[in-house]
Design a protein around this motif. Structure first.
Motif, PDB file in Angstrom:
ATOM      1  N   LEU A  17     -18.981  -8.213  19.748  1.00  0.00           N
ATOM      2  CA  LEU A  17     -19.109  -8.650  18.356  1.00  0.00           C
ATOM      3  C   LEU A  17     -17.835  -8.287  17.592  1.00  0.00           C
ATOM      4  O   LEU A  17     -17.376  -7.145  17.677  1.00  0.00           O
ATOM      5  N   HIS A  18     -17.287  -9.253  16.855  1.00  0.00           N
ATOM      6  CA  HIS A  18     -16.112  -8.974  16.025  1.00  0.00           C
ATOM      7  C   HIS A  18     -16.539  -9.132  14.565  1.00  0.00           C
ATOM      8  O   HIS A  18     -17.051 -10.184  14.165  1.00  0.00           O
ATOM      9  N   ILE A  19     -16.310  -8.084  13.800  1.00  0.00           N
ATOM     10  CA  ILE A  19     -16.773  -8.078  12.404  1.00  0.00           C
ATOM     11  C   ILE A  19     -15.570  -7.851  11.499  1.00  0.00           C
ATOM     12  O   ILE A  19     -14.901  -6.812  11.585  1.00  0.00           O
ATOM     13  N   GLY A  20     -15.268  -8.809  10.641  1.00  0.00           N
ATOM     14  CA  GLY A  20     -14.169  -8.632   9.683  1.00  0.00           C
ATOM     15  C   GLY A  20     -14.506  -7.516   8.702  1.00  0.00           C
ATOM     16  O   GLY A  20     -15.671  -7.334   8.337  1.00  0.00           O
ATOM     17  N   ALA A  21     -13.465  -6.792   8.256  1.00  0.00           N
ATOM     18  CA  ALA A  21     -13.707  -5.604   7.424  1.00  0.00           C
ATOM     19  C   ALA A  21     -14.389  -5.930   6.102  1.00  0.00           C
ATOM     20  O   ALA A  21     -15.038  -5.076   5.508  1.00  0.00           O
ATOM     21  N   LEU A  22     -14.253  -7.186   5.622  1.00  0.00           N
ATOM     22  CA  LEU A  22     -14.877  -7.536   4.342  1.00  0.00           C
ATOM     23  C   LEU A  22     -16.304  -8.072   4.488  1.00  0.00           C
ATOM     24  O   LEU A  22     -16.917  -8.486   3.510  1.00  0.00           O
ATOM     25  N   THR A  23     -16.820  -8.068   5.705  1.00  0.00           N
ATOM     26  CA  THR A  23     -18.207  -8.485   5.933  1.00  0.00           C
ATOM     27  C   THR A  23     -19.140  -7.518   5.191  1.00  0.00           C
ATOM     28  O   THR A  23     -18.945  -6.308   5.240  1.00  0.00           O
ATOM     29  N   THR A  24     -20.129  -8.070   4.512  1.00  0.00           N
ATOM     30  CA  THR A  24     -21.002  -7.175   3.726  1.00  0.00           C
ATOM     31  C   THR A  24     -22.134  -6.625   4.601  1.00  0.00           C
ATOM     32  O   THR A  24     -22.465  -7.181   5.663  1.00  0.00           O
ATOM     33  N   PRO A  37     -30.667  -3.918  -2.153  1.00  0.00           N
ATOM     34  CA  PRO A  37     -30.201  -5.276  -1.833  1.00  0.00           C
ATOM     35  C   PRO A  37     -28.972  -5.700  -2.645  1.00  0.00           C
ATOM     36  O   PRO A  37     -28.044  -6.298  -2.110  1.00  0.00           O
ATOM     37  N   GLN A  38     -28.953  -5.355  -3.935  1.00  0.00           N
ATOM     38  CA  GLN A  38     -27.797  -5.745  -4.775  1.00  0.00           C
ATOM     39  C   GLN A  38     -26.519  -5.095  -4.260  1.00  0.00           C
ATOM     40  O   GLN A  38     -25.471  -5.728  -4.159  1.00  0.00           O
ATOM     41  N   LEU A  39     -26.626  -3.800  -3.912  1.00  0.00           N
ATOM     42  CA  LEU A  39     -25.430  -3.098  -3.420  1.00  0.00           C
ATOM     43  C   LEU A  39     -24.993  -3.638  -2.062  1.00  0.00           C
ATOM     44  O   LEU A  39     -23.800  -3.779  -1.791  1.00  0.00           O
ATOM     45  N   ARG A  40     -25.961  -3.969  -1.208  1.00  0.00           N
ATOM     46  CA  ARG A  40     -25.601  -4.465   0.137  1.00  0.00           C
ATOM     47  C   ARG A  40     -24.902  -5.823   0.069  1.00  0.00           C
ATOM     48  O   ARG A  40     -24.166  -6.204   0.963  1.00  0.00           O
ATOM     49  N   ASN A  41     -25.149  -6.556  -1.020  1.00  0.00           N
ATOM     50  CA  ASN A  41     -24.458  -7.823  -1.242  1.00  0.00           C
ATOM     51  C   ASN A  41     -22.988  -7.626  -1.549  1.00  0.00           C
ATOM     52  O   ASN A  41     -22.167  -8.515  -1.335  1.00  0.00           O
ATOM     53  N   MET A  42     -22.656  -6.487  -2.121  1.00  0.00           N
ATOM     54  CA  MET A  42     -21.272  -6.181  -2.521  1.00  0.00           C
ATOM     55  C   MET A  42     -20.563  -5.318  -1.473  1.00  0.00           C
ATOM     56  O   MET A  42     -19.371  -5.479  -1.221  1.00  0.00           O
ATOM     57  N   ALA A  43     -21.309  -4.364  -0.902  1.00  0.00           N
ATOM     58  CA  ALA A  43     -20.704  -3.323  -0.063  1.00  0.00           C
ATOM     59  C   ALA A  43     -20.209  -3.910   1.253  1.00  0.00           C
ATOM     60  O   ALA A  43     -20.958  -4.569   1.967  1.00  0.00           O
ATOM     61  N   THR A  44     -18.955  -3.636   1.594  1.00  0.00           N
ATOM     62  CA  THR A  44     -18.387  -4.157   2.844  1.00  0.00           C
ATOM     63  C   THR A  44     -18.433  -3.078   3.923  1.00  0.00           C
ATOM     64  O   THR A  44     -18.487  -1.883   3.624  1.00  0.00           O
ATOM     65  N   ILE A  45     -18.334  -3.518   5.180  1.00  0.00           N
ATOM     66  CA  ILE A  45     -18.389  -2.549   6.279  1.00  0.00           C
ATOM     67  C   ILE A  45     -17.128  -1.661   6.256  1.00  0.00           C
ATOM     68  O   ILE A  45     -17.214  -0.445   6.500  1.00  0.00           O
ATOM     69  N   LEU A  94       0.803  -1.228   0.000  1.00  0.00           N
ATOM     70  CA  LEU A  94       0.000   0.000   0.000  1.00  0.00           C
ATOM     71  C   LEU A  94       0.832   1.272   0.000  1.00  0.00           C
ATOM     72  O   LEU A  94       1.860   1.353   0.653  1.00  0.00           O
ATOM     73  N   ASP A  95       0.376   2.271  -0.746  1.00  0.00           N
ATOM     74  CA  ASP A  95       0.894   3.639  -0.642  1.00  0.00           C
ATOM     75  C   ASP A  95      -0.168   4.552  -1.262  1.00  0.00           C
ATOM     76  O   ASP A  95      -1.253   4.088  -1.605  1.00  0.00           O
ATOM     77  N   ALA A  96       0.142   5.837  -1.409  1.00  0.00           N
ATOM     78  CA  ALA A  96      -0.879   6.781  -1.882  1.00  0.00           C
ATOM     79  C   ALA A  96      -1.400   6.418  -3.272  1.00  0.00           C
ATOM     80  O   ALA A  96      -2.530   6.766  -3.629  1.00  0.00           O
ATOM     81  N   ARG A  97      -0.588   5.712  -4.082  1.00  0.00           N
ATOM     82  CA  ARG A  97      -1.029   5.376  -5.452  1.00  0.00           C
ATOM     83  C   ARG A  97      -1.525   3.937  -5.582  1.00  0.00           C
ATOM     84  O   ARG A  97      -1.941   3.500  -6.642  1.00  0.00           O
ATOM     85  N   THR A  98      -1.452   3.199  -4.485  1.00  0.00           N
ATOM     86  CA  THR A  98      -1.879   1.791  -4.501  1.00  0.00           C
ATOM     87  C   THR A  98      -2.953   1.619  -3.436  1.00  0.00           C
ATOM     88  O   THR A  98      -2.663   1.670  -2.242  1.00  0.00           O
ATOM     89  N   ARG A  99      -4.203   1.453  -3.838  1.00  0.00           N
ATOM     90  CA  ARG A  99      -5.314   1.486  -2.900  1.00  0.00           C
ATOM     91  C   ARG A  99      -6.021   0.129  -2.829  1.00  0.00           C
ATOM     92  O   ARG A  99      -6.068  -0.613  -3.822  1.00  0.00           O
ATOM     93  N   PRO A 100      -6.598  -0.192  -1.661  1.00  0.00           N
ATOM     94  CA  PRO A 100      -7.371  -1.439  -1.570  1.00  0.00           C
ATOM     95  C   PRO A 100      -8.717  -1.315  -2.278  1.00  0.00           C
ATOM     96  O   PRO A 100      -9.295  -0.226  -2.334  1.00  0.00           O
ATOM     97  N   LEU A 101      -9.170  -2.434  -2.793  1.00  0.00           N
ATOM     98  CA  LEU A 101     -10.498  -2.498  -3.410  1.00  0.00           C
ATOM     99  C   LEU A 101     -11.290  -3.570  -2.672  1.00  0.00           C
ATOM    100  O   LEU A 101     -10.858  -4.717  -2.597  1.00  0.00           O
ATOM    101  N   ALA A 102     -12.442  -3.202  -2.112  1.00  0.00           N
ATOM    102  CA  ALA A 102     -13.283  -4.198  -1.424  1.00  0.00           C
ATOM    103  C   ALA A 102     -14.449  -4.526  -2.357  1.00  0.00           C
ATOM    104  O   ALA A 102     -14.244  -5.139  -3.403  1.00  0.00           O
ATOM    105  N   GLY A 103     -15.681  -4.089  -2.032  1.00  0.00           N
ATOM    106  CA  GLY A 103     -16.812  -4.350  -2.926  1.00  0.00           C
ATOM    107  C   GLY A 103     -16.738  -3.535  -4.212  1.00  0.00           C
ATOM    108  O   GLY A 103     -17.362  -3.876  -5.216  1.00  0.00           O
TER     109      GLY A 103
END
Ligand code: FAD
Ligand code: SF4
Length: 325
Positions: free
Chosen positions: A65-72, A99-107, A19-28
Motif C-alpha cells: 500500500l502506498h499512502i501519500g502524506a496528505l491522505t486524511t 469525524p470532523q478532525l479526521r476529515n482534516m488530519a493527514t497521516i 524549509l528551515d527551522a523557521r519555515t514549517r509545513p502546514l497540512a491539516g
C-alpha cells in the motif's frame, strides 16, 4: 499568535528549498495551529501543503500500500482495501479524534503530532521544551508513561503509527540530499538532550509517502484496539496493534505493538516470542499480557495502565484468533 507569512505551493518538489527551522509545513493544521495559538511554536513562515494534490493518494500495488502524506485519516478509515487487508490501520484511523478532525488530519501530520502532556501544552518551560525539569514526573501523570525511555514521561499520542509499526511500514522522506526510506519504528524515537522531539525528521525534510508492505501470507490479519476514558473522541489510555498469520488457534509471524505507555509505540517482543507458533490457550494469552508490561514501572497516578495493557493485549490476541473462523 505571532504573525506569520503563509505560502501556497502546488507540489511537494517546491517545498524543500523553502524549509528551515523557521519555515514549517502546514497540512491539516489540526495540531500546528493550536500549538501556534498557545505560543508553543512560532514559525515565521508556513508552507501550506494542501494544494499539493500529488501528495494525497492511496495506491494498492504488488508491493503493498502506498499512502501519500496528505491522505486524511478519514480517507484511510473508508478505503475498502485498507479495511480488508490492513485492518489495524483502518481501525486506528477510525478511532482517532472526531469525524470532523479526521476529515482534516493527514497521516503525515499525525505521525508528527506533538505530545499531549498538559504541562507541555500549558505555560511550563519543561524538559521537552528545552527546560531542565519534567513537571509530570512528580506531578499530574495519570496519562503518562509506564515505561521510561528518556527524562520526559509523555506518551506518544497518535493512533495510526502503532498500527503502521505492527504492519512494518516505512516512510519516504525527501530533503536537500534527496530521498531516504526509514521504518516508522526507527523514525519514532525517545527524545534526547540534543534532540528534544519524538521523531527523527530534519528541519528541511518532508514526509511524502507511507509504504505498507504486502504480506506474502494470505492468512495475515491485523487488529487495533484502543482503551479510552470515554467512548469516543479521546486519546488512548493504552492501545494495542497486532499482526499475525492466523491458522485455527495458532499465530505465526506475530508482531505486538503497545501504544500510549512510553515515548514511542513499543514492540512487545517477549510476548511475541511466547505465542509464536503455539496453540493459543487462555493461559498463554494471560502470560503474553503479563510479558507485555514486565519492564513497566508506573508513576504515582497511572498504575491502572498495567492491568489495562495486560487485558488489552489479551483481548487483541483472542479477537485475532477468532478471526480465522
Ligand atoms: C481534539 C483533538 C483530538 C484528537 N484526538 C486524536 C486521537 O485520538 N488520536 C490521534 O491519533 N490523533 C488525535 N488528534 C490529533 C490529530 O490526529 C492530529 O492533530 C493530526 O493527525 C495532525 O495532522 P494535520 O494534518 O492536521 O497536521 P498539522 O497540524 O498540519 O501538522 C502537524 C505537524 O506535522 C508537520 N507536518 C505535517 N505534514 C508534514 C509532512 N508531510 N512532512 C513533514 N512535516 C509535516 C507540521 O509542520 C507540524 O509540525 C486529535 C486532535 C485534536 C485537536
Ligand atoms: S512529560 Fe515531557 S512534555 Fe510533559 S512535562 Fe515532562 S518533559 Fe514536559
Amino acid at each position: 499568535m505571532q504573525p506569520f507569512i503563509h505560502i501556497d505551493i502546488a507540489s511537494a518538489e517546491e517545498v524543500i528549498p523553502l524549509l528551515d527551522a523557521r519555515t514549517r509545513p502546514l497540512a491539516g493544521g489540526t495540531d500546528m495551529l493550536p500549538l501556534m495559538k498557545e505560543g508553543i511554536v512560532a514559525p515565521e513562515r508556513l508552507i501550506n501543503l494542501k494544494r499539493a494534490t500529488n501528495l494525497r493518494y492511496i495506491r494498492v500495488a504488488d508491493d503493498g500500500l502506498h499512502i501519500g502524506a496528505l491522505t486524511t485519516l478519514d480517507d484511510l478509515e473508508r478505503h475498502p482495501d485498507v479495511r480488508r487487508d490492513y485492518t489495524a490501520l483502518a481501525q486506528a484511523s477510525a478511532l482517532a479524534a472526531s469525524p470532523q478532525l479526521r476529515n482534516m488530519a493527514t497521516i503525515g501530520g499525525n505521525i508528527l503530532q506533538q505530545v499531549r502532556c498538559w504541562y507541555y501544552r500549558g505555560d511550563f518551560h519543561c524538559w521537552l521544551k528545552g527546560g531542565d525539569l519534567c513537571h509530570a514526573r512528580d506531578g499530574r501523570n495519570e496519562y503518562h508513561a509506564i515505561v521510561e525511555q528518556s527524562p520526559c514521561v509523555a506518551v506518544y499520542p497518535s493512533d495510526p503509527p502503532a498500527a503502521l509499526i505492527a504492519l512494518d511500514a516505512r516512510l519516504r522522506i525527501i530533503g536537500p540530499q534527496g530521498e531516504r526510506l526509514v521504518s516508522v519504528a526507527e523514525f519514532l524515537q525517545p527524545p534526547t538532550a540534543q534532540r528534544r522531539s519524538l521523531h527523527g525528521l530534519g528541519p528541511n525534510e518532508l514526509i511524502i509517502e507511507v509504504h505498507v508492505p504486502k504480506s506474502a501470507a494470505p492468512a495475515q490479519r491485523s487488529i487495533y484496539l484502543k482503551a479510552m476514558d470515554r467512548a469516543t473522541w479521546a486519546y488512548a489510555l493504552v492501545s494495542v496493534a497486532v499482526t499475525a498469520e492466523v491458522a485455527a488457534d495458532v499465530l505465526r509471524n506475530v508482531r505486538i505493538v503497545v501504544g500510549a505507555v512510553a515515548n514511542t509505540p513499543m514492540r512487545a517482543t517477549t510476548a511475541e516470542a511466547l505465542i509464536e507458533g503455539q496453540s493459543l490457550t487462555e493461559e498463554l494469552i494471560r502470560e503474553a499480557g503479563r510479558a507485555a508490561v514486565a519492564d513497566a514501572a508506573p508513576l504515582e497516578h497511572n498504575g491502572y495502565k498495567l492491568p489495562l495493557t495486560r487485558n488489552l493485549v489479551g483481548q487483541a490476541l483472542r479477537d485475532l484468533r477468532g478471526s480465522s473462523s
